[in-house]
Motif scaffolding. Structure first.
Motif, PDB file in Angstrom:
ATOM      1  N   ILE A  48      66.869  26.370   3.813  1.00 47.31           N
ATOM      2  CA  ILE A  48      66.835  27.784   4.206  1.00 47.31           C
ATOM      3  C   ILE A  48      67.546  28.016   5.534  1.00 47.31           C
ATOM      4  O   ILE A  48      68.021  29.109   5.799  1.00 47.31           O
ATOM      5  CB  ILE A  48      65.407  28.365   4.255  1.00 47.31           C
ATOM      6  CG1 ILE A  48      64.505  27.517   5.116  1.00 47.31           C
ATOM      7  CG2 ILE A  48      64.868  28.576   2.859  1.00 47.31           C
ATOM      8  CD1 ILE A  48      63.421  28.342   5.755  1.00 47.31           C
ATOM      9  N   GLU A  49      67.631  26.980   6.356  1.00 49.25           N
ATOM     10  CA  GLU A  49      68.433  27.159   7.576  1.00 49.25           C
ATOM     11  C   GLU A  49      69.916  27.280   7.204  1.00 49.25           C
ATOM     12  O   GLU A  49      70.650  28.066   7.818  1.00 49.25           O
ATOM     13  CB  GLU A  49      68.210  25.984   8.533  1.00 49.25           C
ATOM     14  CG  GLU A  49      68.873  26.143   9.885  1.00 49.25           C
ATOM     15  CD  GLU A  49      68.195  27.196  10.777  1.00 49.25           C
ATOM     16  OE1 GLU A  49      67.327  27.942  10.293  1.00 49.25           O
ATOM     17  OE2 GLU A  49      68.551  27.273  11.972  1.00 49.25           O
ATOM     18  N   GLY A  53      54.322  23.794  10.764  1.00 43.63           N
ATOM     19  CA  GLY A  53      55.525  24.624  10.769  1.00 43.63           C
ATOM     20  C   GLY A  53      55.307  26.041  10.251  1.00 43.63           C
ATOM     21  O   GLY A  53      56.077  26.953  10.554  1.00 43.63           O
ATOM     22  N   GLU A  54      54.266  26.227   9.478  1.00 40.06           N
ATOM     23  CA  GLU A  54      53.982  27.559   8.915  1.00 40.06           C
ATOM     24  C   GLU A  54      53.008  28.355   9.791  1.00 40.06           C
ATOM     25  O   GLU A  54      52.987  29.584   9.743  1.00 40.06           O
ATOM     26  CB  GLU A  54      53.385  27.412   7.508  1.00 40.06           C
ATOM     27  CG  GLU A  54      54.266  26.641   6.524  1.00 40.06           C
ATOM     28  CD  GLU A  54      55.539  27.392   6.148  1.00 40.06           C
ATOM     29  OE1 GLU A  54      55.459  28.586   5.860  1.00 40.06           O
ATOM     30  OE2 GLU A  54      56.626  26.765   6.156  1.00 40.06           O
ATOM     31  N   THR A  57      57.486  23.309  16.571  1.00 43.95           N
ATOM     32  CA  THR A  57      58.107  23.367  15.259  1.00 43.95           C
ATOM     33  C   THR A  57      59.523  22.801  15.286  1.00 43.95           C
ATOM     34  O   THR A  57      59.874  21.934  14.495  1.00 43.95           O
ATOM     35  CB  THR A  57      58.132  24.822  14.757  1.00 43.95           C
ATOM     36  OG1 THR A  57      56.794  25.310  14.727  1.00 43.95           O
ATOM     37  CG2 THR A  57      58.725  24.904  13.353  1.00 43.95           C
ATOM     38  N   ARG A  58      60.341  23.321  16.187  1.00 47.82           N
ATOM     39  CA  ARG A  58      61.744  22.917  16.266  1.00 47.82           C
ATOM     40  C   ARG A  58      62.028  22.209  17.582  1.00 47.82           C
ATOM     41  O   ARG A  58      61.474  22.570  18.609  1.00 47.82           O
ATOM     42  CB  ARG A  58      62.653  24.154  16.263  1.00 47.82           C
ATOM     43  CG  ARG A  58      62.823  24.794  14.934  1.00 47.82           C
ATOM     44  CD  ARG A  58      63.612  26.085  15.089  1.00 47.82           C
ATOM     45  NE  ARG A  58      63.800  26.666  13.784  1.00 47.82           N
ATOM     46  CZ  ARG A  58      64.986  26.871  13.212  1.00 47.82           C
ATOM     47  NH1 ARG A  58      66.088  26.580  13.854  1.00 47.82           N
ATOM     48  NH2 ARG A  58      65.053  27.379  12.002  1.00 47.82           N
ATOM     49  N   PRO A  60      65.846  36.348  10.265  1.00 46.11           N
ATOM     50  CA  PRO A  60      64.756  35.716  11.002  1.00 46.11           C
ATOM     51  C   PRO A  60      64.979  34.204  11.085  1.00 46.11           C
ATOM     52  O   PRO A  60      65.521  33.601  10.157  1.00 46.11           O
ATOM     53  CB  PRO A  60      63.526  36.041  10.143  1.00 46.11           C
ATOM     54  CG  PRO A  60      63.908  37.267   9.365  1.00 46.11           C
ATOM     55  CD  PRO A  60      65.368  37.131   9.097  1.00 46.11           C
ATOM     56  N   VAL A  61      64.575  33.612  12.188  1.00 54.17           N
ATOM     57  CA  VAL A  61      64.658  32.163  12.354  1.00 54.17           C
ATOM     58  C   VAL A  61      63.369  31.567  11.790  1.00 54.17           C
ATOM     59  O   VAL A  61      62.289  31.826  12.317  1.00 54.17           O
ATOM     60  CB  VAL A  61      64.809  31.798  13.848  1.00 54.17           C
ATOM     61  CG1 VAL A  61      64.845  30.288  14.023  1.00 54.17           C
ATOM     62  CG2 VAL A  61      66.062  32.440  14.425  1.00 54.17           C
ATOM     63  N   TYR A  62      63.506  30.815  10.699  1.00 58.15           N
ATOM     64  CA  TYR A  62      62.317  30.293  10.024  1.00 58.15           C
ATOM     65  C   TYR A  62      62.538  28.843   9.649  1.00 58.15           C
ATOM     66  O   TYR A  62      63.557  28.555   9.018  1.00 58.15           O
ATOM     67  CB  TYR A  62      62.033  31.136   8.778  1.00 58.15           C
ATOM     68  CG  TYR A  62      60.644  30.923   8.214  1.00 58.15           C
ATOM     69  CD1 TYR A  62      59.619  31.792   8.536  1.00 58.15           C
ATOM     70  CD2 TYR A  62      60.369  29.839   7.397  1.00 58.15           C
ATOM     71  CE1 TYR A  62      58.329  31.597   8.053  1.00 58.15           C
ATOM     72  CE2 TYR A  62      59.089  29.632   6.915  1.00 58.15           C
ATOM     73  CZ  TYR A  62      58.081  30.516   7.233  1.00 58.15           C
ATOM     74  OH  TYR A  62      56.810  30.321   6.752  1.00 58.15           O
ATOM     75  N   PRO A  63      61.677  27.907   9.875  1.00 60.97           N
ATOM     76  CA  PRO A  63      60.388  28.119  10.545  1.00 60.97           C
ATOM     77  C   PRO A  63      60.615  28.039  12.044  1.00 60.97           C
ATOM     78  O   PRO A  63      61.680  27.668  12.460  1.00 60.97           O
ATOM     79  CB  PRO A  63      59.584  26.911  10.098  1.00 60.97           C
ATOM     80  CG  PRO A  63      60.586  25.818   9.979  1.00 60.97           C
ATOM     81  CD  PRO A  63      61.870  26.460   9.557  1.00 60.97           C
ATOM     82  N   ILE A  77      67.791  39.989   2.430  1.00 65.73           N
ATOM     83  CA  ILE A  77      68.882  39.181   2.995  1.00 65.73           C
ATOM     84  C   ILE A  77      69.527  38.342   1.904  1.00 65.73           C
ATOM     85  O   ILE A  77      70.735  38.393   1.691  1.00 65.73           O
ATOM     86  CB  ILE A  77      68.329  38.273   4.121  1.00 65.73           C
ATOM     87  CG1 ILE A  77      67.834  39.142   5.276  1.00 65.73           C
ATOM     88  CG2 ILE A  77      69.385  37.281   4.581  1.00 65.73           C
ATOM     89  CD1 ILE A  77      67.047  38.393   6.334  1.00 65.73           C
ATOM     90  N   TYR A  83      63.264  23.137   4.535  1.00 63.65           N
ATOM     91  CA  TYR A  83      63.610  23.786   5.799  1.00 63.65           C
ATOM     92  C   TYR A  83      65.111  23.717   6.110  1.00 63.65           C
ATOM     93  O   TYR A  83      65.687  24.672   6.625  1.00 63.65           O
ATOM     94  CB  TYR A  83      62.808  23.172   6.950  1.00 63.65           C
ATOM     95  CG  TYR A  83      61.344  23.558   6.987  1.00 63.65           C
ATOM     96  CD1 TYR A  83      60.901  24.785   6.500  1.00 63.65           C
ATOM     97  CD2 TYR A  83      60.390  22.709   7.544  1.00 63.65           C
ATOM     98  CE1 TYR A  83      59.549  25.142   6.557  1.00 63.65           C
ATOM     99  CE2 TYR A  83      59.044  23.060   7.605  1.00 63.65           C
ATOM    100  CZ  TYR A  83      58.630  24.278   7.111  1.00 63.65           C
ATOM    101  OH  TYR A  83      57.302  24.625   7.181  1.00 63.65           O
ATOM    102  N   HIS A 136      60.646  35.906   4.301  1.00 62.73           N
ATOM    103  CA  HIS A 136      61.514  36.401   5.387  1.00 62.73           C
ATOM    104  C   HIS A 136      62.938  36.667   4.892  1.00 62.73           C
ATOM    105  O   HIS A 136      63.718  37.302   5.600  1.00 62.73           O
ATOM    106  CB  HIS A 136      61.538  35.408   6.556  1.00 62.73           C
ATOM    107  CG  HIS A 136      62.375  34.192   6.313  1.00 62.73           C
ATOM    108  ND1 HIS A 136      61.938  33.103   5.584  1.00 62.73           N
ATOM    109  CD2 HIS A 136      63.635  33.891   6.681  1.00 62.73           C
ATOM    110  CE1 HIS A 136      62.891  32.195   5.537  1.00 62.73           C
ATOM    111  NE2 HIS A 136      63.936  32.643   6.188  1.00 62.73           N
ATOM    112  N   ARG A 170      70.375  30.837   6.253  1.00 61.91           N
ATOM    113  CA  ARG A 170      70.504  31.685   7.444  1.00 61.91           C
ATOM    114  C   ARG A 170      71.913  31.598   8.030  1.00 61.91           C
ATOM    115  O   ARG A 170      72.546  32.618   8.319  1.00 61.91           O
ATOM    116  CB  ARG A 170      69.487  31.262   8.517  1.00 61.91           C
ATOM    117  CG  ARG A 170      69.640  32.030   9.825  1.00 61.91           C
ATOM    118  CD  ARG A 170      68.517  31.773  10.828  1.00 61.91           C
ATOM    119  NE  ARG A 170      68.647  30.580  11.627  1.00 61.91           N
ATOM    120  CZ  ARG A 170      69.158  30.513  12.874  1.00 61.91           C
ATOM    121  NH1 ARG A 170      69.602  31.621  13.467  1.00 61.91           N
ATOM    122  NH2 ARG A 170      69.230  29.380  13.532  1.00 61.91           N
TER     123      ARG A 170
END
Lengths: 345, 345, 345, 345
Positions: free
Chosen positions: B14-15, C194-195, B238-239, D342-345, B51, B11, B47, B18
């Protein structure tokens, strides 16, 4: 035994309907709601179809007194203070789930509930129904003030340690975490899904109306004035309260000592469960049930104890404890109609 | 500037993708994952379609060193300690999001991380990247230990008060509440939806590995040994992390005093926001952003201060702060690529 | 009556423990788990403390046969096919919650379950326990294949309309929406919090193993081959299944006609409730209970009927229906131990 | 370019603030709200602290016309119909996020919106801003009716197949699933956390006001009258819409054929992404972004195609598409200010 519910259209009201429906000794004879009288309860709560389909009625004290032997007030704050004494004086057993008769001092009531108490003399007549701590008092009572949800969780985690002088009274900090059902079913911005979901929100820090209730009981138990630091947090779930309680130990007690104190204290209560050392309860583990579960940690480095205490706020924190009080009042098994296992997951 | 990510399939990884995707000064040149090398990242994370569609690679130190100028370690605990020094020695800037280089004392590392540190000498080389407190240190650094998520929230709420001697150092209690993303994407019983949803769970009470990290920093700031009581709770989101911090005030400071202390301290940081008196932040108010928001209450009755501190654990508590550190290391605007508003609701 | 559970450590298993604990006619004598034998169930599920604290045992057919009169298989797919016949042949009543004995044709089983059936002859011996449709068949049975969760919801919403020829058989579309508990407690990426949280995910479109089960029953009911279009969606909740069913009406029936058809059909079933015209059930309205609730809309413009059908997948979709089948098998009240109201909210 | 928002205190309004804040070509000059004028927006939305702190103003057409070049109407239904023409006539670009100008026929408007249209003549002046389908029309427009959230998702999944005659027009069924943010921030029982959480609820079956909007567009595209069956479901999440669409294929097309049709159709749109065969998008995969993701299944047995279509209802379904329309209207890059991952997760 014939019972009635005033304020039956709120979440505590319908939880009473659920619990009473399966109770062996009572018949629910009457449900009352000021704002929705004339409506079948199933229109508001379709899940009651085929279970309980009566219509909500207006409040008529005389008529109600002739139809029920016991009445639950599941009303918002500042309602029962005006109505309860009339029922009690007619010999009807009363169990008030609201905060109107919990505080002994009308000035304290006014300060925290922002309203003058209209029956201050009656405050002394009422028994504070913390059922797992005061079963004997409740057995001898006639009118019960059912404790607040946060107060129930915090007090069950604190009273044994305060009474047995294990912790320092001025060091108590209670970090409360609650689902949204405690706020009721009235639409409000604070409890909109979009505002609560994926969010934790602190609210009413140091201002929650359960503070004086906790302090009144702890002061009585400890025989010296106790003030607590209490924070409340709204978390994204429907049911459940956790209180994480912090205090300084008076001596170098171990987690085992504290656990043993709890186990002895709640030995005769079927609803308080103490977790083994190294584990702590989660709210889901009491979901839908009348249990209060406790876990303990001692930090030997800092001399502080942490107690984790969980309840289902709608059951043990409201309607379940009310039924438990009804059982005690009437000399029935304390767990009659309350033997539900937690619903998991 | 060419950057790479090791551990890009988690996580935090991938953040980083982003945030780096929208960053004005960098190109993401290489993503590495031991367990999923050979897989296009879009297969794991659809997602990212259109990108960023590159394939995850195996870790080849030499090859990577020739392709990137800066490397982020978004690896689990006990990985970067074996790999980071090799990159740093080749002159590559390193930012480690794991806990491997945060503690100065290898014995403390071993005690809390349950592994021997394989590069203990290197611990002294690394700068603790609490970016809003130590921007100057970070600007002069080469290798950064990015702080832990809980530690970031707790320290940003504590350092000004400890440094300015407003609170009593032995009284600090931190009640942490976190969403599940901090536990990563590895399937585990603890983070299954059915176990987390409609639940609050206390875990690792007094045992969390962010404790020594907080104590190391607070001890340095206060110039006397500080030990904290720290509890962690998993909540159904989640966050987001909230730390509710309790401490005894050294004198009768008001909430305004404490707020003013925070405002002065963070005057030059664009990412720390202090709420007006009587309001407290919620985690959703920083969702997806690099902000840390603070709110304060003083209970005059008990002389205690309560600080509510919230961050998005994946941004400010991990990848966002890592990008902020990258900006500082390279003399760019501290908020380059980090000007996202919170996503609300 | 003495009962046992094989696979007691999964979600269906512990739901059986909850329901059997409050059942008036049975004693839970034995809980079995291959993967966690030797462990007290409370270690895996602390919510059972003080309720049911036995240890999980290994599977020993002979020993078990001497200790129980009825056995529930709450096992994953492809387990009971190897074990169930041995019990049945010893005269033990068997209720299989898995899919191993639902399909009559071993080739169809192999196609959808990706395994050869090891007891194909036995498939004909077993009664498909859709308890609200086939109570008489179940009463005469000895071994029951308990229906799948999606199949239960879809079939209860379809059978009356197919049998009474109200809808066109080739037009049936079923849009299924489920919480995550149906996927069990085994850690997997798909059901990580989270998913799942803040997410809706379509999965197994046209491939779900409940398709052949639905088609087998509908074909039998309609006496002509029926194929359905079935989609499944994972939604962020723990319990509950909704099937939204679409079909072409054979004639210009009104919603009232369709509702009347359902009401007549389920007249003698205490567990199927039909909503008044213009309202549709939600999953929370059956939460924790054995109800199946139905709502209907007819779009006169397009000649299509929409049926909304909800169940609690863990109760009516698994353990509750299993207990209902046990009640029928033994001639007890069909709702013995199943009179729980839905838990709301 | 100077822009203003009318109805800035709702969820679409603040999402516009988020998107415009990061937009390279505009300045947000004015935010208007009837019900909360005079309040700083940060009082209602503390997450905007330090980002955008202006006060909400009353609506004054003349004053506003002098301060802005473009106005977004983020107002509830039945508001913009009275106000928009005045702005448009002054040469101000108008983008209406409400439903007031989407339908060409005032009678249809009255039937579905339960109010007479006060500017029926103006309905013909307005361009329906389905930006990924009609970019050229939008480029030449002056006033835009921004499509509804469900309509956007359903139409993007249907138009290519209807236009290319792949599916049978009378067979279209749309099963919509939405988070609660689409219902706005006004407190209501339906969107209370306690009612939405752990629940799926069907609502407005066959009655949703996006039905005529879909039918108007599909009829135009297909050149024959099309009626759709449309169901809506509220699911426990904040953001996201999924439409699962079912239709009969006109010939034996494969999933590949359908995917290829989508890919060709949306070749020039950066915001529509088509998933590879055998996979389908989930709403989280577009969270916070302007993407619309599509997945396809063909059931060869039944000759039906299923299309899964997801958007973030607040972005692509409202404010993001509005910004996309603004970009087109002004000849800017279509994705200016809209390149968020997209904001994931």
């Amino acid at each position: 035994m014939r019972v009635g519910i005033i304020g039956a259209n709120g979440y505590s009201g319908i939880e009473l309907i659920r619990l009473l429906h399966e109770h062996p000794h009572v018949t629910l004879n009457l449900i009352v709601s000021h704002s929705t009288s004339g409506t079948p309860i199933t229109e508001l709560y379709p899940h009651l179809q085929a279970i309980y389909e009566e219509q909500l009625e207006t409040l008529d004290t005389d008529k109600m007194a002739s139809q029920v032997d016991l009445v639950f007030f599941a009303t918002p704050a500042r309602v029962s203070k005006d109505w309860l004494p009339a029922f009690a004086e007619k010999g009807i057993q009363c169990i008030d789930l609201s905060g109107d008769f919990r505080l002994k001092d009308p000035d304290v009531y006014q300060q925290w509930y922002k309203a003058e108490h209209t029956n201050p003399a009656y405050l002394q007549e009422v028994t504070y129904g913390l059922a797992d701590v005061y079963p004997e008092k409740v057995r001898r009572a006639h009118v019960i003030a059912n404790p607040g949800c946060y107060a129930t969780a915090a007090l069950l985690g604190l009273i044994p340690l305060v009474e047995k002088k294990l912790i320092s009274p001025e060091s108590i900090i209670i970090d409360g975490k609650s689902g949204t059902s405690g706020a009721g079913r009235k639409p409000s911005l604070t409890t909109l899904f979009g505002e609560v979901n994926e969010n934790v929100k602190a609210y009413k820090l140091g201002k929650h109306q359960h503070i004086p209730e906790m302090e009144q009981v702890l002061t009585e138990v400890s025989e010296e004035p106790i003030q607590v630091t209490f924070s409340t947090h709204l978390i994204p779930m429907t049911r459940g309260i956790m209180c994480t309680i912090y205090a300084d130990l008076q001596e170098a007690y171990s987690a085992k000592d504290v656990i043993h104190t709890f186990e002895s204290y709640y030995d005769s209560s079927p609803f308080v469960r103490v977790r083994p050392e190294g584990t702590w309860p989660s709210t889901k583990e009491v979901y839908g049930s009348n249990y209060c579960d406790l876990g303990v940690t001692v930090d030997e480095r800092t001399g502080k104890v942490t107690i984790v205490c969980v309840i289902d706020n709608v059951v043990k924190g409201a309607s379940g404890q009310a039924v438990q009080n009804m059982n005690l009042l009437n000399g029935w098994d304390v767990d009659a109609g309350l033997r539900h296992s937690p619903v998991y997951p």
